[in-house]
Design an enzyme around this catalytic site. Structure first.
Site, PDB file in Angstrom:
ATOM      1  N   ARG A 147     -10.014   5.685  11.844  1.00  0.00           N
ATOM      2  CA  ARG A 147      -8.716   6.036  11.267  1.00  0.00           C
ATOM      3  C   ARG A 147      -8.880   6.104   9.756  1.00  0.00           C
ATOM      4  O   ARG A 147      -9.484   5.205   9.159  1.00  0.00           O
ATOM      5  CB  ARG A 147      -7.702   4.956  11.644  1.00  0.00           C
ATOM      6  N   TYR A 159       0.593   2.641   2.430  1.00  0.00           N
ATOM      7  CA  TYR A 159       0.359   2.063   3.752  1.00  0.00           C
ATOM      8  C   TYR A 159      -1.118   2.221   4.169  1.00  0.00           C
ATOM      9  O   TYR A 159      -1.708   3.289   3.996  1.00  0.00           O
ATOM     10  CB  TYR A 159       1.252   2.721   4.832  1.00  0.00           C
ATOM     11  N   ASP A 210      -2.611   7.669  10.438  1.00  0.00           N
ATOM     12  CA  ASP A 210      -1.335   7.017  10.794  1.00  0.00           C
ATOM     13  C   ASP A 210      -0.296   7.297   9.706  1.00  0.00           C
ATOM     14  O   ASP A 210      -0.491   6.925   8.542  1.00  0.00           O
ATOM     15  CB  ASP A 210      -1.589   5.497  10.913  1.00  0.00           C
ATOM     16  N   HIS A 212       2.815   6.174   9.996  1.00  0.00           N
ATOM     17  CA  HIS A 212       3.640   4.957  10.011  1.00  0.00           C
ATOM     18  C   HIS A 212       5.132   5.280   9.905  1.00  0.00           C
ATOM     19  O   HIS A 212       5.857   4.695   9.099  1.00  0.00           O
ATOM     20  CB  HIS A 212       3.198   3.981   8.920  1.00  0.00           C
ATOM     21  N   GLU A 236      -0.707   9.761  14.089  1.00  0.00           N
ATOM     22  CA  GLU A 236       0.029   8.631  14.683  1.00  0.00           C
ATOM     23  C   GLU A 236       1.401   8.436  14.047  1.00  0.00           C
ATOM     24  O   GLU A 236       1.532   8.540  12.820  1.00  0.00           O
ATOM     25  CB  GLU A 236      -0.836   7.378  14.481  1.00  0.00           C
ATOM     26  N   GLU A 262       3.325   1.969  19.253  1.00  0.00           N
ATOM     27  CA  GLU A 262       3.020   0.559  18.963  1.00  0.00           C
ATOM     28  C   GLU A 262       4.284  -0.290  18.859  1.00  0.00           C
ATOM     29  O   GLU A 262       4.226  -1.490  19.077  1.00  0.00           O
ATOM     30  CB  GLU A 262       2.145   0.421  17.716  1.00  0.00           C
ATOM     31  N   ARG A 283       0.707   4.604  22.777  1.00  0.00           N
ATOM     32  CA  ARG A 283       0.008   3.497  22.118  1.00  0.00           C
ATOM     33  C   ARG A 283       0.667   2.137  22.375  1.00  0.00           C
ATOM     34  O   ARG A 283       0.541   1.207  21.581  1.00  0.00           O
ATOM     35  CB  ARG A 283      -0.094   3.769  20.615  1.00  0.00           C
ATOM     36  N   GLU A 339      -7.583   0.959  19.662  1.00  0.00           N
ATOM     37  CA  GLU A 339      -7.711   0.512  18.275  1.00  0.00           C
ATOM     38  C   GLU A 339      -8.419  -0.850  18.255  1.00  0.00           C
ATOM     39  O   GLU A 339      -8.156  -1.706  19.111  1.00  0.00           O
ATOM     40  CB  GLU A 339      -6.322   0.372  17.648  1.00  0.00           C
ATOM     41  N   TRP A 402       9.100   1.486   6.705  1.00  0.00           N
ATOM     42  CA  TRP A 402       7.802   1.035   6.174  1.00  0.00           C
ATOM     43  C   TRP A 402       6.684   1.497   7.083  1.00  0.00           C
ATOM     44  O   TRP A 402       6.785   1.578   8.250  1.00  0.00           O
ATOM     45  CB  TRP A 402       7.748  -0.501   6.071  1.00  0.00           C
TER      46      TRP A 402
HETATM   47  C1  CS2 Z   1      -0.593  -0.170  12.427  1.00  0.00           C
HETATM   48  C2  CS2 Z   1      -0.387  -1.642  12.406  1.00  0.00           C
HETATM   49  O1  CS2 Z   1      -2.536  -0.614  13.631  1.00  0.00           O
HETATM   50  C3  CS2 Z   1      -1.695   0.227  13.370  1.00  0.00           C
HETATM   51  O2  CS2 Z   1      -1.702   1.357  13.782  1.00  0.00           O
HETATM   52  O3  CS2 Z   1       0.459   0.675  12.490  1.00  0.00           O
HETATM   53  O4  CS2 Z   1      -1.269  -2.125  11.449  1.00  0.00           O
HETATM   54  C4  CS2 Z   1       1.017  -2.156  12.101  1.00  0.00           C
HETATM   55  O5  CS2 Z   1       1.360  -1.834  10.793  1.00  0.00           O
HETATM   56  C5  CS2 Z   1       1.019  -3.635  12.291  1.00  0.00           C
HETATM   57  O6  CS2 Z   1       0.558  -3.947  13.574  1.00  0.00           O
HETATM   58  C6  CS2 Z   1       2.395  -4.231  12.068  1.00  0.00           C
HETATM   59  O7  CS2 Z   1       2.364  -5.560  12.440  1.00  0.00           O
HETATM   60 MG    MG Z   2       0.051   2.423  13.607  1.00  0.00          MG
END
Ligand code: CS2
Ligand code: MG
Length: 402
Positions: A147, A159, A210, A212, A236, A262, A283, A339, A402
């Site tokens: 990633r 991020y 990602d 986010h 992502e 996630e 995911r 991941e 975020w």
């Molecule tokens: C992220 C995570 O791993 C990922 O793809 O989006 O790091 C996420 O920010 C954290 O798990 C939040 O606790």
């Molecule tokens: Mg993520």
């Protein structure tokens, strides 16, 4: 095989983890991860106050019945706190079933569908040159999928860019850190940065990125189109997924494969995305989406609709969740990618485990159950420390995801 005890252990070997330990009357133990980053004590209280008392005396072998009892019996369905608590019980009961049978959990799930679980790591940099160095580092460690995240000039606390390059910990303060965001700056910088990575490393290394949850569907479509030449494995969380039909617009405009899930806690958060084939990778994780039993249900629905798994595996999921994920990953037909963010040595010492990394893949090992233990003495050396995830604002001060 009755449950004699259900204990909740909170420990902070570098970061907070909540673990449920179930012990049967014959002394067999099972573990379940119950860590919900930044909201750990809510799940710990849900388990110790409301779940542990009703587990004692129940038949530990009745996994599905216990899942339904906790889910339907609570009346208040779904949600991350509830589903993480149920996940911990479910995972611990699968661990016990494996130990009693003398088999690793993946054998109980139907046996291996592949030799190992391909994983991706996180390469990130303060600028493109550092990102290129980090991608090379992951490639040299044997990863076949990486990633890529880079700091965007003008955006404070971008991020995915971490101080320590192997361990990423966004929950970095007792009060949330303030990050900033500019879609304009991000969209004008990131495609070229990813293009540089592709140019440098050639066509074979699998690359992911990602977002986010920060874009609208049409902005994400613009990003997807710009990234098409670089052959990403997935983009992502391009948009917040609360509105499942929001992905239709994005899908109409780009062939970049989409991964989400996630933050989902159940099949009801993603059934439309899956049924309408609006995504390519789901995911959801074993820890936040109801345990091994419910994750299998999601992945089975996904298999019908050409959607592959891509389970979240950040550092804020404990080695118990990682092991459980690997047993599921190994046994399903529609595995995509897993991941894998490494844990610190302190965490690995608290949770000794049999899973191992070799040539870009993880394997859960052959120990009966999940293959993870909890060293209670070591865990007691690391008391809970309050830590929350950051929040995010636009340059004019507006709150943004975020
Ligand atoms: C992220 C995570 O791993 C990922 O793809 O989006 O790091 C996420 O920010 C954290 O798990 C939040 O606790
Ligand atoms: Mg993520």
């Amino acid at each position: 095989m009755r449950i004699a005890q259900a204990e909740v252990v909170v420990t902070c070997p570098g970061r907070n983890f909540v673990t449920l330990k179930i012990t049967t009357e014959d002394g067999v133990t099972g573990l379940g991860d119950a860590t919900l980053n930044g909201r750990e004590l809510a799940v710990a209280a849900y388990l110790s106050e409301h779940v542990a008392p009703v587990l004692v005396g129940r038949d530990a072998s009745r996994i599905e019945d216990t899942w339904q009892y906790l889910f339907q019996g609570a009346y208040w369905r779904r949600g991350p706190v509830t589903m993480t608590a149920i996940a911990a019980v479910d995972t611990a009961l699968w661990d016990i079933k494996g130990k009693v049978a003398g088999l690793p959990v993946y054998q109980l799930l139907g046996g291996a569908c592949r030799d190992g679980v391909t994983v991706y790591g996180h390469a990130n940099g303060d600028d493109v040159d550092e990102l290129l160095e980090q991608v090379a580092r992951f490639r040299d460690l044997g990863y076949r999928a990486v990633r890529v995240q880079v700091a965007v000039p003008g955006i404070e606390h971008s991020y995915g860019v971490s101080r320590d390059k192997l361990f990423y910990e966004p929950a970095d303060a007792a009060s949330p850190t303030q990050a900033t965001w500019s879609t304009q700056r991000y969209l004008s910088f990131v495609p070229n940065a990813i293009g540089r990575v592709r140019e440098e490393f050639g066509p074979e290394l699998r690359l992911l990125h990602d977002v986010h949850h920060r874009l609208t569907p049409i902005e994400a479509a613009r990003l997807g189109k710009a990234l098409e030449p670089y052959g990403l494995t997935w983009l992502e969380d391009p948009v917040p997924a609360d509105l499942q039909e929001g992905f239709r617009l994005l899908r109409q405009h780009t062939t970049v494969p989409i991964a989400v899930g996630e933050v989902f806690s159940s099949i009801w958060d993603c059934h439309q995305l899956i049924r309408e084939q609006l995504i390519d990778y789901i995911r959801t994780t074993v820890v936040h989406a109801g345990g091994i039993s419910h994750l299998r249900r999601i992945f089975d629905l996904a298999a019908l609709h050409h959607v592959r798994s891509g389970s979240h595996g950040a550092t804020d999921l404990s080695p118990v969740a990682m092991a459980a994920a690997l047993h599921v990953d190994l046994s399903i037909p529609n595995f995509g990618l897993q991941e894998y963010m490494r844990h610190t040595d302190e965490t690995d010492a608290v949770f000794p485990h049999t899973y191992r990394f070799e040539e870009g893949c993880l394997h859960p090992g052959e120990a009966p159950g999940l293959g993870v233990e909890l060293d209670l003495e070591a865990a007691a050396r690391y008391p809970y420390r309050a830590a929350q995830l950051p929040t995010n604002r636009l340059e004019d001060g507006t709150v943004h995801p975020w």
